[in-house]
Design an enzyme around this catalytic site. Structure first.
Site, PDB file in Angstrom:
ATOM      1  CG  ASP A 189       5.489   3.750   1.529  1.00  0.00           C
ATOM      2  OD1 ASP A 189       5.731   4.334   2.586  1.00  0.00           O
ATOM      3  OD2 ASP A 189       4.654   3.458   0.626  1.00  0.00           O
ATOM      4  CG  PHE A 212      -1.706   0.943   1.327  1.00  0.00           C
ATOM      5  CD1 PHE A 212      -2.808   1.407   0.057  1.00  0.00           C
ATOM      6  CD2 PHE A 212      -2.010   2.457   2.322  1.00  0.00           C
ATOM      7  CE1 PHE A 212      -3.760   2.237   0.433  1.00  0.00           C
ATOM      8  CE2 PHE A 212      -2.193   3.519   1.629  1.00  0.00           C
ATOM      9  CZ  PHE A 212      -3.526   3.344   1.069  1.00  0.00           C
ATOM     10  CE  LYS A 225       0.658   6.115   7.428  1.00  0.00           C
ATOM     11  NZ  LYS A 225      -0.707   6.566   8.289  1.00  0.00           N
TER      12      LYS A 225
END
Length: 388
Positions: free
Chosen positions: A217, A129, A246
């Site tokens: 990522d 994802f 984040k």
């Protein structure tokens, strides 16, 4: 409270919070909750940290925005700090993880263009994802994310996560067109799946040998979540490109794409940009987050409390018939269940006063703030044991 004017992209619990402090949140009625989600790995230094409150207040009174038409001091300082911590050289700042991954994919395209590859391919992982833009959806996996959005842009080849044999197969078949490999060191949305030991190191060697970019990522794993600044550091490698978001802003929107100089210089003025990316407020907050993590020893705490939480969960739950696996690294932990438990998050909040997340229908995902202490570890273990 009504959500009639909001698009139905979320299915929130019937729960809304009025304030937060450290690892705790309080709802509109004043009930206290232990937050073991941290805004999905965002509030790494806890809610309403006084250092961040001061930094945000001061910067709001000084300067919020000038655009990248002018130099931004905090942007330059944060880029230099992240480069020193990561071993990479240059940064581009934007507003989210998906934007950071789009930046990485543009670098991969330019890398291929420079090599004269007209139809470049990027290797990505099954069950990955990387975001919800059209480009990052194309690099992701899972029919629920992609449903209704075909045909997606981009040229990607999916291989099994951790499967070096599959990588060898696509190398033989498409090697002349492949320009990069993009992956998460730990797949978060698919249920906290760590890369097998040695896999990242093998990928690093594979990419170096063939002139491919290794792009990691670290949007969920970065900024201390796994007990080191970045998960790749536990494998003793350095990627060519890394994406962050984040936890970097602790709730203030910020994303970053870092790269080696040889890759970063593929961008030239006008080839990429962002109106809000790297604004003074976001970058000062990011810099302050790094200060807090260093000064409070939160990398060490994440590693220590993560080991304790894993060990205690295994003691309490390993014989439970619903529990198939307990895995993770640092304060990023997944508990895989035998059957879907779609009301578990609601029950945990209502019955135990603990906020947790269930991903892929049957994996309890724990992502508490890095400030978690041993008593709170026991609260989480006790709550999950009671729920199951």
């Amino acid at each position: 409270m009504t959500a009639a004017c909001l698009m139905t992209t979320y299915q929130p619990l019937a729960l809304s919070f009025a304030r937060g402090l450290g690892t705790r949140l309080w709802d509109q009625q004043g009930r206290e909750y232990l937050d073991a989600v941290a805004g999905v790995a965002v509030t790494n230094v806890g809610h309403s940290h006084p250092r961040l409150v001061t930094a945000i207040s001061e910067q709001a009174g000084l300067l919020l925005h000038t655009s990248n038409l002018y130099g931004i001091d905090w942007q330059q300082r944060l880029a230099q700090r992240l480069a020193r911590l990561s071993g990479l050289d240059q940064a581009f700042f934007n507003n989210s993880g998906a934007e950071a991954n789009e930046t990485a994919l543009k670098l991969a395209r330019l890398h291929g263009w420079k090599k004269g590859i007209e139809q470049p391919l990027v290797v990505v992982m099954e069950n990955a994802f990387h975001g919800r833009t059209l480009g990052t959806m194309a690099a992701s996996d899972g029919p629920s994310v992609r449903l209704g959005f075909q045909r997606l842009p981009g040229d990607f080849i999916k291989v099994g996560f951790g499967d070096l044999t599959a990588l060898d197969t696509v190398t033989r078949e498409f090697g002349a067109r492949i320009v990069a490999v993009l992956l998460e060191p730990i797949q978060g949305e698919s249920g906290v799946q760590p890369a097998p030991p040695g896999y990242l190191k093998a990928l690093r060697a594979h990419c170096s040998q063939r002139g491919w970019l290794l792009m990691l990522d670290e949007i969920q794993t970065g900024i201390g979540r796994t007990g080191t600044w970045f998960a790749f550091q536990q494998e003793g490698i350095v990627p060519d490109v890394m994406t962050l978001a984040k936890g970097l802003g602790n709730g203030i929107p910020i994303g970053a794409c870092l790269a080696r100089t040889s890759v970063a210089k593929l961008f030239t003025p006008g080839s990429h940009g962002s109106t809000f990316g790297g604004n003074p407020l976001a970058c000062r907050v990011g810099y302050t987050v790094l200060d807090i993590i260093e000064e409070q020893g939160l990398l060490e705490n994440a590693a220590r409390q993560g080991e304790r939480l894993l060990a205690r969960l295994r003691v309490e739950l390993s014989e439970h018939p619903q529990v198939l696996a307990i895995r993770g690294r640092g304060l990023m932990i997944g508990i895989e269940l035998a059957t879907p438990q779609r009301d578990l998050a609601e029950r945990a909040a209502r019955e135990q006063g603990v906020l947790l997340n269930v991903t892929r229908g049957k994996v309890i995902r724990l992502l508490p703030p890095l400030t978690l202490d041993s008593k709170e570890v026991e609260m989480i273990v006790r709550a999950i044991a009671r729920l199951l």
